[in-house]
Design an enzyme around this catalytic site. Structure first.
Site, PDB file in Angstrom:
ATOM      1  N   TYR A   1      33.970  32.217  39.876  1.00  0.00           N
ATOM      2  CA  TYR A   1      34.955  33.183  40.361  1.00  0.00           C
ATOM      3  C   TYR A   1      35.316  32.924  41.819  1.00  0.00           C
ATOM      4  CZ  TYR A   1      36.887  37.199  42.639  1.00  0.00           C
ATOM      5  OH  TYR A   1      37.692  37.980  43.442  1.00  0.00           O
TER       6      TYR A   1
ATOM      7  N   GLU B   1      35.428  37.423  49.919  1.00  0.00           N
ATOM      8  CA  GLU B   1      34.946  37.442  48.538  1.00  0.00           C
ATOM      9  C   GLU B   1      33.434  37.643  48.475  1.00  0.00           C
ATOM     10  OE1 GLU B   1      36.599  37.767  45.926  1.00  0.00           O
ATOM     11  OE2 GLU B   1      38.620  37.285  46.613  1.00  0.00           O
TER      12      GLU B   1
ATOM     13  N   ASP C   1      36.762  37.774  37.661  1.00  0.00           N
ATOM     14  CA  ASP C   1      35.582  38.581  37.965  1.00  0.00           C
ATOM     15  C   ASP C   1      35.491  39.745  36.985  1.00  0.00           C
ATOM     16  OD1 ASP C   1      37.601  40.281  38.789  1.00  0.00           O
ATOM     17  OD2 ASP C   1      36.754  40.656  40.779  1.00  0.00           O
TER      18      ASP C   1
END
Length: 217
Positions: free
Chosen positions: A122, A39, A140
């Site tokens: 997020y 991520e 996101d």
């Protein structure tokens, strides 16, 4: 749009995701470190560009403790070419905090994850849902675009109040036994179908029948 049927999203998305999800190296398991690293790397960076970096990083620093103890020049060299070097510097700060406070393990606690350096709502939601199956949304830019289109919302998605509203809508319908797959299905839809550049691929979209923007052309 208060009457939008968010409750229908899980059934429509989960089957589609099972059939259409991309084979990505960080999806080989639900290891929290793998989810976290992917991520962070994917921020401001394309998936195809991230793949080799992810593999090299995992080979060199396979655990959170390894990341915490690595010399800074080593982590910067591994990151070279990805740019935005504060991302990996913050990862190392977070790794050191995890070693000091959690024996080098990511806690299965959304609020504790959110307190780590470099992690926002997020990323915390992605780790919590994908790695631990906790019912937290991962909203996101891709997901905000999808939700805005299906609602035909003109709200400014750069506003925190708008993001929070969408997070609340999604959190209310996260399936307890499939939280991670649900999070990834929304992200995947925005990445490969409801795309930002060019026309969305509405003919391939499992949400087309619900999508208000699609209905109105």
């Amino acid at each position: 749009m208060e009457d939008f049927p968010y409750f229908q999203l899980p059934d429509r998305l989960l089957g589609w995701y099972r059939q259409n999800k991309r084979d990505l190296p960080w999806r080989a398991d639900q290891d929290p470190y793998h989810v976290w690293l992917s991520e962070i790397m994917l921020q401001q960076t394309r998936v195809e560009a991230v793949k080799p970096y992810f593999e090299c990083f995992m080979t060199a620093l396979p655990t959170i403790r390894d990341l915490a103890e690595a010399p800074e020049d080593v982590i910067l060299k591994l990151w070279e070419g990805l740019g935005y070097y504060n991302r990996v510097r913050n990862m190392q700060k977070a790794a050191r905090k995890l070693v000091a406070e959690y024996d080098g393990q990511m806690p299965a606690d959304f609020d504790a994850i959110l307190e780590l350096p470099g992690i926002g709502s997020y990323t915390a939601g992605a780790i919590a849902s994908i790695a631990f199956g906790l019912p937290y949304p991962a909203v996101d830019g891709n997901v905000l675009r999808v939700l805005s289109r299906i609602e035909k919302s003109c709200d400014d998605i750069l506003k925190q109040s708008v993001k929070r509203r969408f997070e609340q809508e999604i959190k209310a319908v996260i399936p307890a036994d499939r939280a991670g797959d649900f999070s990834q299905s929304l992200i995947e839809l925005g990445a490969i179908v409801c795309v930002p550049n060019g026309a969305p691929r509405c003919g391939e979209c499992p949400l087309a029948a619900l999508c208000q923007a699609h209905k109105e052309g």
